[in-house]
Design a protein around this motif. Sequence first.
Motif, PDB file in Angstrom:
ATOM      1  N   ALA A  57      16.036  82.734   2.686  1.00 33.39           N
ATOM      2  CA  ALA A  57      17.356  83.389   2.160  1.00 33.39           C
ATOM      3  C   ALA A  57      17.982  84.069   3.356  1.00 33.39           C
ATOM      4  N   SER A  58      16.999  84.742   4.010  1.00 34.75           N
ATOM      5  CA  SER A  58      17.408  85.702   5.083  1.00 34.75           C
ATOM      6  C   SER A  58      18.117  84.773   6.124  1.00 34.75           C
ATOM      7  N   PHE A  59      17.561  83.607   6.366  1.00 35.74           N
ATOM      8  CA  PHE A  59      17.895  82.721   7.356  1.00 35.74           C
ATOM      9  C   PHE A  59      19.377  81.923   7.222  1.00 35.74           C
ATOM     10  N   TRP A  60      19.304  81.623   5.780  1.00 32.09           N
ATOM     11  CA  TRP A  60      20.642  80.857   5.286  1.00 32.09           C
ATOM     12  C   TRP A  60      21.824  81.603   4.940  1.00 32.09           C
ATOM     13  N   TRP A  61      21.497  82.937   4.457  1.00 31.57           N
ATOM     14  CA  TRP A  61      22.738  83.437   3.750  1.00 31.57           C
ATOM     15  C   TRP A  61      24.183  83.447   4.483  1.00 31.57           C
ATOM     16  N   ALA A  62      23.797  83.991   5.828  1.00 33.63           N
ATOM     17  CA  ALA A  62      25.071  84.106   6.830  1.00 33.63           C
ATOM     18  C   ALA A  62      25.863  82.533   6.876  1.00 33.63           C
ATOM     19  N   TYR A  63      25.046  81.573   6.924  1.00 40.40           N
ATOM     20  CA  TYR A  63      25.638  80.286   6.955  1.00 40.40           C
ATOM     21  C   TYR A  63      26.279  79.818   5.932  1.00 40.40           C
ATOM     22  N   TYR A  64      25.556  80.360   4.385  1.00 48.23           N
ATOM     23  CA  TYR A  64      26.314  80.055   3.329  1.00 48.23           C
ATOM     24  C   TYR A  64      27.648  80.741   3.187  1.00 48.23           C
ATOM     25  N   ALA A  65      27.467  82.079   3.315  1.00 43.63           N
ATOM     26  CA  ALA A  65      28.787  82.839   3.128  1.00 43.63           C
ATOM     27  C   ALA A  65      29.865  82.320   4.105  1.00 43.63           C
ATOM     28  N   GLN A  66      29.567  81.833   5.472  1.00 44.01           N
ATOM     29  CA  GLN A  66      30.487  81.460   6.149  1.00 44.01           C
ATOM     30  C   GLN A  66      31.113  80.057   5.869  1.00 44.01           C
ATOM     31  N   GLN A  67      30.366  79.052   5.757  1.00 49.91           N
ATOM     32  CA  GLN A  67      30.372  77.920   5.558  1.00 49.91           C
ATOM     33  C   GLN A  67      30.858  77.332   4.289  1.00 49.91           C
ATOM     34  N   GLU A  68      30.155  77.946   3.120  1.00 49.48           N
ATOM     35  CA  GLU A  68      30.335  77.263   1.727  1.00 49.48           C
ATOM     36  C   GLU A  68      31.304  78.361   0.687  1.00 49.48           C
ATOM     37  N   VAL A  69      31.509  79.737   1.432  1.00 44.54           N
ATOM     38  CA  VAL A  69      32.312  80.749   0.566  1.00 44.54           C
ATOM     39  C   VAL A  69      33.498  80.814   1.411  1.00 44.54           C
ATOM     40  N   GLY A  70      33.424  80.701   2.562  1.00 46.86           N
ATOM     41  CA  GLY A  70      34.656  80.886   3.393  1.00 46.86           C
ATOM     42  C   GLY A  70      34.780  82.329   3.979  1.00 46.86           C
ATOM     43  N   MET A  71      33.562  83.121   4.019  1.00 50.31           N
ATOM     44  CA  MET A  71      33.754  84.513   4.586  1.00 50.31           C
ATOM     45  C   MET A  71      33.827  84.197   6.213  1.00 50.31           C
ATOM     46  N   SER A  72      34.649  85.332   6.646  1.00 51.04           N
ATOM     47  CA  SER A  72      34.717  85.402   8.245  1.00 51.04           C
ATOM     48  C   SER A  72      33.363  85.836   8.642  1.00 51.04           C
ATOM     49  N   VAL A  73      32.931  85.727   9.999  1.00 52.18           N
ATOM     50  CA  VAL A  73      31.945  86.050  10.607  1.00 52.18           C
ATOM     51  C   VAL A  73      31.654  87.526  10.447  1.00 52.18           C
ATOM     52  N   SER A  74      32.815  88.317  11.001  1.00 48.74           N
ATOM     53  CA  SER A  74      32.920  89.666  10.996  1.00 48.74           C
ATOM     54  C   SER A  74      32.440  90.449   9.348  1.00 48.74           C
ATOM     55  N   LEU A  75      33.073  89.806   8.507  1.00 50.91           N
ATOM     56  CA  LEU A  75      32.872  90.146   7.275  1.00 50.91           C
ATOM     57  C   LEU A  75      31.636  89.914   6.687  1.00 50.91           C
ATOM     58  N   SER A  76      31.007  88.811   6.803  1.00 50.61           N
ATOM     59  CA  SER A  76      29.650  88.570   6.508  1.00 50.61           C
ATOM     60  C   SER A  76      28.521  89.655   7.385  1.00 50.61           C
ATOM     61  N   GLY A  77      28.946  89.842   8.525  1.00 47.37           N
ATOM     62  CA  GLY A  77      28.093  90.693   9.330  1.00 47.37           C
ATOM     63  C   GLY A  77      28.163  92.067   8.875  1.00 47.37           C
ATOM     64  N   LEU A  78      29.401  92.474   8.260  1.00 50.25           N
ATOM     65  CA  LEU A  78      29.501  93.626   7.657  1.00 50.25           C
ATOM     66  C   LEU A  78      28.738  93.855   6.442  1.00 50.25           C
ATOM     67  N   TYR A  79      28.989  92.911   5.554  1.00 51.65           N
ATOM     68  CA  TYR A  79      28.019  92.888   4.447  1.00 51.65           C
ATOM     69  C   TYR A  79      26.540  92.887   4.811  1.00 51.65           C
ATOM     70  N   LEU A  80      26.223  92.255   5.641  1.00 49.90           N
ATOM     71  CA  LEU A  80      24.652  92.110   5.786  1.00 49.90           C
ATOM     72  C   LEU A  80      24.309  93.349   6.325  1.00 49.90           C
ATOM     73  N   ALA A  81      24.917  94.237   7.369  1.00 49.54           N
ATOM     74  CA  ALA A  81      24.542  95.681   7.737  1.00 49.54           C
ATOM     75  C   ALA A  81      24.595  96.565   6.456  1.00 49.54           C
ATOM     76  N   ALA A  82      25.632  96.492   5.653  1.00 53.65           N
ATOM     77  CA  ALA A  82      25.654  97.377   4.347  1.00 53.65           C
ATOM     78  C   ALA A  82      24.537  97.217   3.430  1.00 53.65           C
ATOM     79  N   ALA A  83      24.314  95.778   3.091  1.00 53.59           N
ATOM     80  CA  ALA A  83      23.313  95.540   2.134  1.00 53.59           C
ATOM     81  C   ALA A  83      22.029  95.686   2.584  1.00 53.59           C
TER      82      ALA A  83
END
Lengths: 425, 192
Positions: free
Chosen positions: A244-270
């Motif tokens: 889950a840790s490994f694939w979440w960013a990929y999922y968020a960016q490739q399958e949800v369409g989130m930007s790299v910067s937003l997914s990075g921000l989410y990951l840091a906050a979470a």
Amino acid sequence: MSTSPPATHDAAYRRKLLFLLSSATFFEGYDNFVLSFVLALVLVDLGGTEAQAGWIRAIVGLGGFVGFVLAAQADRIGRKRLLLFTILGYTICAALTALSPNIAFLTGAQFASQIFLASEWAVAITMVTEEFPRNERGRALGIVTSMNTLGGIAVGVLAFVFGLLPFDVSWRIYYLLALVPLVLIAIGRRSLLETERYSVLQRSEAFERLDHVGLLEPWKPAYRSTVTTVGIVTFLRHAVAASASFWWAYYAQQEVGMSVSLSGLYLAAAGVVGAVGFFVAGRLMDRFGRKPVFEAYMLGTLVFGTWLFQIHDELLMLPVLCLAIAFGLGSVAVTSAFSTEPFPTYVRSRAAAWCRNAFEIPGAIVAPLVVGLLGDHVSGAIGSIGDAMSLTVIALIPATMWIAWRYVPETKDANLVAMDEAVST
Amino acid sequence: MKRGVLAAALLLLVLPGCASRERPEGIVERWLLALNQGGAGEPLRYAEVDVTNALVPEWRSAEPGTFDVIEVGKGVPCVRGPIGCEARVPFRVELVDGREQRMDAFVVSGPPSVDRHRRVGALVSHDETLALPSGGGEPIESVQVPGLLMAAGIGLALVFAGEALMRLIRRATPVIDSSVSRVETPRGGDHA
């Protein structure tokens, strides 16, 4: 066998110990995250392809598995000496990584880094178990294990700061910066004492009689059942958490369409919010016991882990990500207790090394690979990383809960002194 | 005999999962991801050079991270398109400076001019009827009930396997170490 503690092992000493041990888990999180973060830059700088990046990851990951042999030495040479050795080894490897002239050199330096980091983790949780009284052990384990997440977040913070600078910052700086606290911690650790339990054992008549060397000692009949159970539980739990840790960013960016910067921000906050899960697990397991808390955390992982990879709404993603991290990663505080508390001092570090390095780390290597193969958008049988991940959670977590509930011993009230005395006699 | 039948049944369940095909959407996505790594990503493994040049002209010298967003939608079979066209796949990329490009890629097959038999052969302007997932369109794949049942079945099999293994170990090792967890001592620590 004497059980009187030296006066120096007091509350002030334990606070200092906690700080110095937390660095072990902090730098494990830092190192694991920084490599993923700078790998693309490394490939450009040192010359390499994405296929080579896959090999780098695999070889470096194997270092954690090999670290098992080094971690097991804590039962032979003592916890303090091994801890000093690992921080020294890791510091040298971080420096060598920063100076890497080519990809092969970098891979070798990172492979060696993982050996030292993995051993350091096993020794750190062994020391916490041995130095803290029963009613504080869970809390201490929660604090030490939470630092892993915070180490990862530190990389994000550094990246953010570097991004504000008017010039480009080399990937090498991430490794060089780590050297400063590492050297300070190495100096601080020289004042550490050998753990009370190990010192008492060393002075006892039984010390010569017990096997402190054999790597298979935790597999003798008295411990075999517990090592197997805890090993299976840590393998399954970590397989889910790591993929889950490994694939979440990929999922968020490739399958949800989130930007790299937003997914990075989410990951840091979470990551920051999710770190609360470690502390809460520590507190709860001191109060209610290890097994009930583990079951509750696994239930949370099942619900929020499955849900997380089905969300396509950016707003809903953040709270569910926080909860998934709090439950999924926070449960490592409990598995750290599982892998140390049921075993007597003379074999504890080897048992912890078996549970973590020989079961947990392979889980972290195999599961992300399987999820990647199943969810591969070109040829995967499932064809979606989100779905492959949700199905993995559904397949593995109920089995983890069942085996833990049925077979892992409850160690909330385990008395390490009595356990050592029983072994000695 | 029973074990043989069980193994065969399990094999039948698992084998369809191993069957694979090449999804055109995945090829487009890999091309964009490779392109986002600059020259190190070797995007020409997935697309013709003129197509790659058309999207990011200076990709060979570009730093990693040209795109902030890469999104690929579900493709449709080609109605019109270049020779060998198999699918029309919608995608959008958002550059780090906020600019966005929405296009459709034609995935073609035929005599390879690149490493891959199937590749991105041409780009055309976006057809608005092909919605992307962020715009409410279909994802590339989505899990169905059989998938969920299979995951639950694997979970159940793991429970049985774990239970069987633990019983076997406990039967073979009569010295049970659970005594360590039942040491009755007052709360407060192991330190005397």
